[in-house]
Design an enzyme around this catalytic site. Structure first.
Site, PDB file in Angstrom:
ATOM      1  CE  LYS A 170      -1.636   2.687   3.075  1.00 15.00           C
ATOM      2  NZ  LYS A 170      -1.614   4.007   2.371  1.00 15.00           N
ATOM      3  N   GLY A 221       7.645   5.303   8.160  1.00 12.19           N
ATOM      4  CA  GLY A 221       6.790   6.465   8.367  1.00 12.19           C
ATOM      5  C   GLY A 221       6.909   6.999   9.776  1.00 12.19           C
ATOM      6  CB  SER A 222       4.733   9.313  11.604  1.00 13.74           C
ATOM      7  OG  SER A 222       3.503   8.634  11.817  1.00 13.74           O
ATOM      8  CB  THR A 223       7.118   7.740  16.176  1.00 14.10           C
ATOM      9  OG1 THR A 223       8.497   7.760  15.783  1.00 14.10           O
ATOM     10  CG2 THR A 223       7.008   6.998  17.505  1.00 14.10           C
ATOM     11  N   GLY A 226       3.481   4.040  13.494  1.00 14.10           N
ATOM     12  CA  GLY A 226       4.171   2.800  13.847  1.00 14.10           C
ATOM     13  C   GLY A 226       3.630   2.197  15.134  1.00 14.10           C
ATOM     14  CD  GLU A 243      13.358   4.481   8.319  1.00 11.31           C
ATOM     15  OE1 GLU A 243      13.053   5.424   9.089  1.00 11.31           O
ATOM     16  OE2 GLU A 243      13.519   4.623   7.105  1.00 11.31           O
ATOM     17  CB  CYS A 277      13.725   8.672   7.693  1.00 13.01           C
ATOM     18  SG  CYS A 277      11.997   8.393   7.270  1.00 13.01           S
ATOM     19  CD  GLU A 374      11.565  13.368  11.336  1.00 12.67           C
ATOM     20  OE1 GLU A 374      12.307  12.839  10.493  1.00 12.67           O
ATOM     21  OE2 GLU A 374      10.582  12.783  11.846  1.00 12.67           O
TER      22      GLU A 374
END
Length: 470
Positions: A170, A221-223, A226, A243, A277, A374
């Site tokens: 996706k 992607g983003s924390t 995740g 990651e 990243c 970030e």
């Protein structure tokens, strides 16, 4: 530019039956394509197709998998111009960078093709042999971001295939078009159902994370996303490679030759307009060199040509989407209000497009949002320090830990400092260099698991101990 906006399930093009969404060119804000998202039923169909294909794909020989991956690399190479143009239109980066992304995708595919899956012999005597083999997991769900959409799709898919898994991918709904074309090219080589692609936003990604038919999720992607995936994956104890976000610190030691490293600092901080990243996102500079570093970085920034990625001479493209642009603007405005000094850039130019010039911000400290958060965009805060231990402490005072770097004329000293950084990769006299043969992953809130090299490949497998009594 005409582009395919249909999904591929079991080797056939399928139009999504859920909501329509537009893909915009970030340089013009014009619609590049309209796509239809998948329904949950269509996602179920893609996963079923991958499960069916796995029953035979898992038993293909190493030689056949290697050969097919090289054929896929050939297809990418043969269609490189088209893929690069799609990347520019939907992601925004300058053409030279899009071409590098396509070239990287080819190189990574060929590297993955040549990886071997080891058999470790634990014991081999007259009466017993014990060995550890590595078996494919089954269906891998790949969820990719919008910053390096083609490259990261290859990072996820190529080793999954090499290990004998099948895939449901996706892509980000912001940049799905090059992934659709990539999967189309792959399906010219692979058996039907081995690689499938579905479209949609977070609702489809969430359904993948929960689905009992997916055995592993790999996500970049983003924390926060995740964390959601990790909670959902508990349903069947999916294997995970996450990651996630980084806020990479770089430390310039006071013995550094600034003329020698300034360009490298700039390029690794503003790689892909800072939308990487592992880009350098916070720079710590000793008092003795602070002003010189700031001046040189500002001069390099002001020399950039900001514009449409297809226009000749462009060196710096737009931010990919409006939401990210607004975050960058918000962080810069917050820094100004808290006494920071904007040395160059700092404001969106007039006109269409999500442009924001490369921006150097001085007189900032830990505790300011521009340092602590970030930015994932074309802004670099430069922070003073007075001794190296203080710089290391500030670099590590962060919940994430993807990458970090130390810059110095004394490599041995720089390595000693680099080993103190709390991050998955520490570079010396460089940053953001991600290589196919070097494991890459984060610590702390930047995720877990690694990609690349044999360690990354084995993350797509389940070890099995074979205990043989002769």
């Amino acid at each position: 530019m005409t582009t395919n906006s249909e999904m591929l399930i079991k080797g056939k093009k399928v139009t999504g039956q859920a909501a329509t969404f537009d893909v915009l060119n970030p340089a013009t804000e014009e619609v590049v394509a309209s796509c239809h998202a998948a329904t949950e039923a269509q996602l179920n169909g893609a996963i079923s197709a991958a499960q069916d294909a796995f029953t035979s794909w898992q038993y293909t020989s190493d030689e056949d998998r290697k050969a097919m991956l090289h054929q896929i690399a050939d297809k990418i190479e043969a269609n490189a111009a088209e893929l690069a143009e799609i990347v520019v239109h939907e992601q925004g980066k300058p053409m030279f960078l899009a071409q590098a992304e396509v070239g990287g995708a080819v190189a990574w595919t060929r590297y993955a093709a040549e990886l071997d899956i080891p058999v470790e012999v634990i014991e081999d005597t007259d009466t017993k042999r014990i060995e550890v083999q590595h078996k494919p997991l089954g269906v891998v769900g790949s969820i990719t971001p919008w910053n390096w959409p083609l490259m990261i799709a290859i990072w996820h898919i190529a080793p999954a295939l090499r290990a004998g898994n099948t895939v449901v991918c996706k892509p980000s709904e912001l940049t799905p078009l090059n992934t659709l074309r990539l999967i189309e090219l792959m399906n010219e080589v692979l058996p039907a159902g081995v690689v499938n692609v579905v479209l949609g936003g977070g609702e489809i990604g969430g359904a993948m994370s929960e689905h009992q038919g997916i055995n592993k999720i790999i996500f970049t992607g983003s924390t926060p996303t995740g964390q959601k995936i990790m909670r959902s994956a508990a349903s069947n104890l999916k294997r995970l490679t996450l990651e996630l976000g980084g806020n990479d610190a770089g430390i310039i030691l006071p013995d550094s030759n600034i003329d020698a490293i300034a360009e490298g600092i700039f390029q690794t901080a503003f790689l892909n307009m800072g939308q990487t990243c592992a880009a350098l996102k916070r720079l710590y500079v000793h008092d003795s060199q602070y002003d010189e570093v700031c001046q040189k970085l500002a001069a390099i920034s002001e020399a950039q040509i900001v514009g449409h990625g297809l226009h000749e001479g462009t060196t710096f493209g737009p931010v990919q989407n409006r939401m990210q642009l607004n975050k960058v603007i918000d962080l810069v405005e917050d820094a100004k209000q808290n006494g920071a000094k904007v040395l160059c850039g700092g404001a969106k130019p007039e006109g269409a497009g999500y442009f924001f010039p490369p921006t150097i911000i001085a007189e900032v400290t830990n505790g300011m949002r521009i340092v602590d958060e970030e930015q994932f965009g074309p802004v670099l805060p430069v922070i003073r320090y007075s001794d190296v231990d203080q710089a290391v402490e500030m670099a590590n005072s962060c919940s994430v830990g993807l990458g970090g770097s130390v810059w110095s004329a004394d490599v041995a000293k720089a390595q000693q400092v680099a080993q103190k950084l709390e991050c998955g990769t520490a570079w010396v006299n460089g940053h953001a260099e991600v290589l196919p043969h070097a494991p890459f992953g984060g610590c702390k809130m930047s995720g877990f698991g690694v990609e690349f090299g044999q360690a990354g490949l084995l993350g797509y497998t389940q070890p099995q101990t074979i205990n043989i009594n002769k």
